[in-house]
Design a protein around this motif. Structure first.
Motif: not given
Ligand code: KIV
Length: 284
Positions: A73-79, A1-9
């Motif tokens: 948000s219930r259906c999002s995993e990484y964006a 699975m793709k890594k969660k994208i954060t604001a700093p990223k």
């Protein structure tokens, strides 16, 4: 699975990789855009015009954003999930701005908020960031100021207006926004801003030189019909595909062709016989 994208990223992606952002207001759309590889999902106040049938974004409330943000948000995993702060949720006071940003994070499940404006709302941006919430800025043709602009008109076409937008962008950058939406401004101005700020710029109707692009999901896919704004490209005519599908359904039912044999569930012969024997199914 793709890594969660954060604001700093997202902040770190400037000059490395183009950033993609798209709107989503519900669960199925979220699953589609995430599986297509989008970096940022925006629960935009465009929900008012696109989904709720309002003529502008001014009617949208914090409750509307929270409602749609929850589904996303219930259906999002990484964006990275960004929730828009709607009209009058931050304009009146710093306190209201922080409280409403908090609701979008806490109740809506978003990772960050976006708000329109520059110099006029720097105090609110600063306070929201101080509360621990990443903020995305938004300057140029900011739709919540449509009445001030006298319509949805390209901004930054005079020296005075271009200078103010550049100033707004720089102030937001200095205040610590992790990204900045540039909407409805000439490409040359967007390029100057992009080269003048350390945060990434994300353009919509702002030309080719921004660090990323954002489009409204329904506009780029022609749902319900093609969108003829100059800045929108039709990447697929999904509205037509959907309409054809529904037309096929209506036709099939009218012509007794749906449901078909493989769409129905049958009783076993044994149960059917038992029901007949007990006289409970006189009509069979
Ligand atoms: O509400 C929205 O969809 C937006 C984008 C157009 C940037 O603010």
């Amino acid at each position: 699975m793709k890594k969660k994208i954060t604001a700093p990223k997202v902040y770190s992606m400037k000059n490395k990789e183009k950033i993609t952002m798209i709107t989503s207001y519900d669960c199925p759309t979220t699953k589609i855009v995430e599986s297509a590889g989008v970096d940022i999902i925006l629960v935009g106040d465009s929900v008012g015009m696109v989904m709720l049938g309002y003529p502008t974004t001014l009617e949208v409330t914090v409750d509307d954003i929270v409602h749609h943000a929850k589904a996303v948000s219930r259906c999002s995993e990484y964006a990275l999930k960004v929730g828009d702060m709607p009209f009058m949720s931050y304009q009146a006071s710093v306190e209201e701005a922080v409280k409403n940003a908090g609701r979008i994070i806490q109740q809506g499940g978003m990772d960050a908020v976006k708000l329109e404006g520059g110099e006029n709302h720097i105090d609110k941006v600063k306070a929201i960031i101080n509360a621990g919430i990443p903020v995305m800025g938004h300057v140029g043709l900011t739709p919540q100021s449509v009445n001030l602009f006298g319509g949805f008109k390209i901004q930054g076409k005079t020296v005075e207006s271009a200078k103010q937008i550049l100033k707004d962008a720089k102030l937001l950058d200095e205040t610590g926004v992790f990204a900045l939406v540039l909407e409805g401004i000439p490409e040359e101005l967007a390029k100057i801003i992009t080269e003048s700020v350390s945060c990434p710029t994300i353009g919509i109707g702002a030309g080719r030189y921004c660090d990323g692009q954002v489009l409204v999901f329904h506009d780029m896919l022609s749902i319900p019909e093609p969108c003829y704004f100059k800045f929108v490209k039709q990447f697929e005519n999904a509205g037509e595909i959907m309409r054809k599908g529904v037309e096929n359904y209506v036709k099939a039912v009218k012509e007794h062709k749906f449901p078909e044999q493989n769409n129905v569930t049958h009783l076993s012969d044994e149960i059917l016989q038992a029901l007949k024997n007990r006289g409970e199914l006189r009509c069979i």
